[in-house]
Design a protein around this motif. Structure first.
Motif, PDB file in Angstrom:
ATOM      1  N   PRO A 117       1.088  -1.159  -0.027  1.00 57.14           N
ATOM      2  CA  PRO A 117       0.230  -0.008   0.126  1.00 57.14           C
ATOM      3  C   PRO A 117       0.974   1.176  -0.250  1.00 57.14           C
ATOM      4  O   PRO A 117       0.058   2.427  -0.802  1.00 57.14           O
ATOM      5  CB  PRO A 117      -0.789  -0.068   1.489  1.00 57.14           C
ATOM      6  N   ASN A 118       2.038   1.492   0.594  1.00 54.82           N
ATOM      7  CA  ASN A 118       2.604   2.813   0.291  1.00 54.82           C
ATOM      8  C   ASN A 118       2.882   3.127  -1.231  1.00 54.82           C
ATOM      9  O   ASN A 118       3.038   4.322  -1.488  1.00 54.82           O
ATOM     10  CB  ASN A 118       4.335   2.408   0.644  1.00 54.82           C
ATOM     11  N   GLY A 227       4.962   2.684   6.559  1.00 55.17           N
ATOM     12  CA  GLY A 227       5.272   3.741   5.345  1.00 55.17           C
ATOM     13  C   GLY A 227       3.985   4.856   5.524  1.00 55.17           C
ATOM     14  O   GLY A 227       3.253   4.930   5.996  1.00 55.17           O
ATOM     15  N   LEU A 228       3.829   4.313   4.379  1.00 53.98           N
ATOM     16  CA  LEU A 228       2.345   5.416   4.069  1.00 53.98           C
ATOM     17  C   LEU A 228       2.228   6.671   4.357  1.00 53.98           C
ATOM     18  O   LEU A 228       1.731   7.646   3.444  1.00 53.98           O
ATOM     19  CB  LEU A 228       1.009   4.438   4.612  1.00 53.98           C
ATOM     20  N   GLY A 257       7.391   5.360  10.537  1.00 52.86           N
ATOM     21  CA  GLY A 257       6.590   5.273  11.353  1.00 52.86           C
ATOM     22  C   GLY A 257       5.812   6.713  12.360  1.00 52.86           C
ATOM     23  O   GLY A 257       5.553   6.647  13.126  1.00 52.86           O
ATOM     24  N   GLN A 258       5.027   7.678  11.123  1.00 53.39           N
ATOM     25  CA  GLN A 258       4.666   8.518  11.239  1.00 53.39           C
ATOM     26  C   GLN A 258       3.034   8.392  11.937  1.00 53.39           C
ATOM     27  O   GLN A 258       2.490   7.060  11.999  1.00 53.39           O
ATOM     28  CB  GLN A 258       3.490   9.216  10.221  1.00 53.39           C
ATOM     29  N   ALA A 259       2.504   8.948  13.112  1.00 51.67           N
ATOM     30  CA  ALA A 259       1.474   8.709  13.927  1.00 51.67           C
ATOM     31  C   ALA A 259       0.195   8.163  13.201  1.00 51.67           C
ATOM     32  O   ALA A 259      -0.660   7.290  13.193  1.00 51.67           O
ATOM     33  CB  ALA A 259       1.509   9.678  15.116  1.00 51.67           C
ATOM     34  N   GLY A 260       0.336   9.000  11.912  1.00 53.09           N
ATOM     35  CA  GLY A 260      -0.894   8.777  11.700  1.00 53.09           C
ATOM     36  C   GLY A 260      -1.195   7.151  10.239  1.00 53.09           C
ATOM     37  O   GLY A 260      -2.211   6.882  10.169  1.00 53.09           O
ATOM     38  N   VAL A 261      -0.382   6.666  10.971  1.00 52.31           N
ATOM     39  CA  VAL A 261      -0.293   5.663   9.887  1.00 52.31           C
ATOM     40  C   VAL A 261      -1.352   4.549  10.941  1.00 52.31           C
ATOM     41  O   VAL A 261      -1.728   3.605   9.772  1.00 52.31           O
ATOM     42  CB  VAL A 261       1.159   4.665   9.577  1.00 52.31           C
TER      43      VAL A 261
END
Length: 561
Positions: A117-118, A227-228, A257-261
């Motif tokens: 999905p990235n 990712g993403l 590793g962003q929180a939104g993922v």
């Protein structure tokens, strides 16, 4: 041949909470292009997988994970997807997939498919539409298109580097022939990143999930699951040049590793919950700590996450005890099982990695000019001991095709045979991952060692493959295949996957623990270690020295009746 547990495993009914199949399963990764080739073109396919399901049933695995087989130009071995809801003709047809799924389920073997999905392929209909539509369009908003810096937009939007080497941005030529916007690709230039701030992307992947769930798949391994989502403003960042390629050694990376993922996987969790049968999500998330990785498997998110901290731990008793303790603690804190893994399609096979004599970060690979060449005999000995240790741990374990044969990394691939984008984008500085992807040997005297009946192979197989062939190992009680088969049989009989670990006192350079009625002892030291009195040997990774355990050997013991 069918499994006596087939109805129990795949009847579509949810199991008791806390006993879901994915909590204790042994899952076998199939890299389809290298597993078995039914049509003889040199590339493995889905019908090739189907022909060997009985071999996997005999081995004793609970599930298979299929690396990508979806429509793709194959610039990155299928991780560049052009159509998420069809099978690439290289691997067969949707009918072939449906038959493989039905035959696996008839044997009590679950099926997990890879989802990417990235990013997509640059041949995906969405990206082709984005190129045609131009700046500011809804089509471009599905991807990470940005204007460049500088007087004429000639400078990339930031300094990010591709995982495969080189810049992470490519500038397009607009329809009128002028240099235009830039698009982000954390991997190859043929793999543009989706923009996950766009609701259209969310809706499209819900559709993709349901397409495969409706066909009956049991779950998804999610590629680049950390990712993403990218940090607001896309701030500059350069990775640690000595670190691994997927970010596991780095902190505060604006594209990992962003929180939104986590919101993405909460959404996906709800989609899977619409279906019976404990469908599962497994994260490929390379993160700096076990504690961070465990955040991907909180109760409303994913079900499993690969334990790369365990995979990357050196062959050292103190280091292994520490990562096992940390894993069991952190995953239990979010009511998830720890997973255990030693090899996959992205890392040097552990029959070689555990005997390397120099540092080798993830993604670099090993070739004939690499420093620190592995010691083959030592590597296989340690690999067998490491596997016996891993399979005795509570939780779920992943195996990579060919490790049950003791396959080493293929080091002496000719330069002109290599196909990994890493090799090309680093101009040969990094060998990449081809060495762990060479087609499997099934029969010592057959063309292509039984990979097919024509002798063709997309990567050349070394002459030493004959001694690792499955037909050579199948009836040899001392073979690596026999050890794996015995370990999986005992693991299931003693319910080790659903057990609990208790460390036992042990001398220096020895790991000892109890899981249920099985005592496990691994000797890392040069001096043999005596087997406790009153114990019978259930499994040993190598022959014992009388009643003692030699160096680099793992034994499973049970109390004498």
């Amino acid at each position: 041949m069918t499994s006596p547990d087939a109805a129990l495993l795949v009847d579509g009914l949810a199991s008791r909470p806390g006993h879901e199949w994915w909590r204790s399963a042994v899952i076998y990764q199939i890299y389809p292009r290298s597993f078995a080739d039914a049509d003889g073109d040199g590339v493995g396919d889905l019908r090739g997988v189907e022909t060997h399901l009985d071999d996997l049933l005999e081995l004793g695995v609970d599930a298979i994970w299929l690396s990508p087989f979806m429509t793709s130009p194959q610039k990155d071995a299928g991780y560049d997807v052009a159509d998420y809801c069809d099978v690439d003709p290289l691997f067969g047809t949707l009918a072939d997939f449906d038959e493989l799924l039905a035959q696996a389920h008839a044997r009590g073997i679950r099926v997990i498919v890879d989802l990417v999905p990235n990013h997509s392929s640059d041949q995906h209909a969405w990206f082709q539409a984005a190129l045609a539509a131009g700046p500011g369009s809804a089509e471009r908003a599905r991807y990470m298109f940005r204007d460049g810096k500088g007087e004429h937009g000639e400078i990339a939007p930031n300094n990010w580097e591709s995982v495969f080497g080189g810049p992470a941005w490519t500038r397009v030529v607009e329809a009128d022939g002028t240099p235009g916007q830039w698009y982000l690709h954390l991997f190859d230039a043929s793999q543009p990143d989706f923009d996950w701030s766009n609701p259209e992307v969310w809706a499209e992947f819900r559709r993709v999930l349901r397409f495969w769930l409706d066909r009956g798949v049991d779950g998804f391994r999610v590629d680049v699951a950390h990712g993403l989502v990218k940090a607001d403003g896309l701030p500059d960042h350069l990775p640690d040049p000595e670190g691994g390629s997927m970010g596991g050694d780095d902190v505060d990376v604006p594209y990992w590793g962003q929180a939104g993922v986590h919101d993405v996987y909460r959404d996906w969790h709800k989609v899977l919950a619409e279906y019976d049968g404990d469908r599962a999500l497994c994260a490929e998330a390379w993160l700096p700590t076990v504690k961070e990785t465990a955040q991907w498997v909180r109760p409303d998110e994913m079900h499993q996450a690969f334990n790369f901290a365990y995979l990357e731990t050196p062959w050292d008793e103190a280091a292994l005890q520490s990562v096992i303790d940390e894993s069991l603690r952190e995953y239990a804190a979010v009511d998830a099982p720890s997973t255990w893994v030693l090899s996959n399609h992205d890392v040097v096979r552990h029959a070689s990695r555990l005997a390397l004599t120099a540092e080798n970060p993830q993604g670099y690979g090993v070739g004939p000019r690499s420093e620190g060449q592995p010691v083959p005999e030592l590597g296989l000995r340690r690999a067998r001991a490491a596997t016996a240790l891993m399979l005795a741990l509570p939780g779920s374990s992943y195996l990579y095709q060919g490790e049950e044969l003791g396959l080493p990394e293929v080091i002496d691939l000719p330069d002109d045979a290599r196909q990994d984008p890493t090799w090309f984008r680093t101009h040969g500085e990094k060998y990449g991952r081809d060495g762990c992807r060479v087609p499997l040997p099934w029969a010592a005297s057959a063309p292509a060692y039984g990979f097919n009946d024509t002798g063709a192979a997309w990567l050349p197989q070394p002459a030493e493959w004959a001694r690792f062939a499955r037909d050579v190992e199948r009836d040899d009680p001392a073979s690596t295949l026999s050890m794996y088969r015995d370990a999986l049989r005992a693991r299931r009989a003693h319910r080790l996957g659903l057990g609990a670990l208790e460390w036992l006192p042990a001398q220096a350079e020895v790991l000892a623990f109890r899981n249920g009625d099985v005592t496990v002892l691994t000797n890392f030291g040069a001096e043999p270690v005596a087997i406790p009195a009153g114990s019978d040997v259930l499994l040993s990774s190598e022959p014992l020295a009388g009643s003692a355990v030699p160096q680099d050997v793992t034994v499973w013991l049970i109390a004498r009746a």
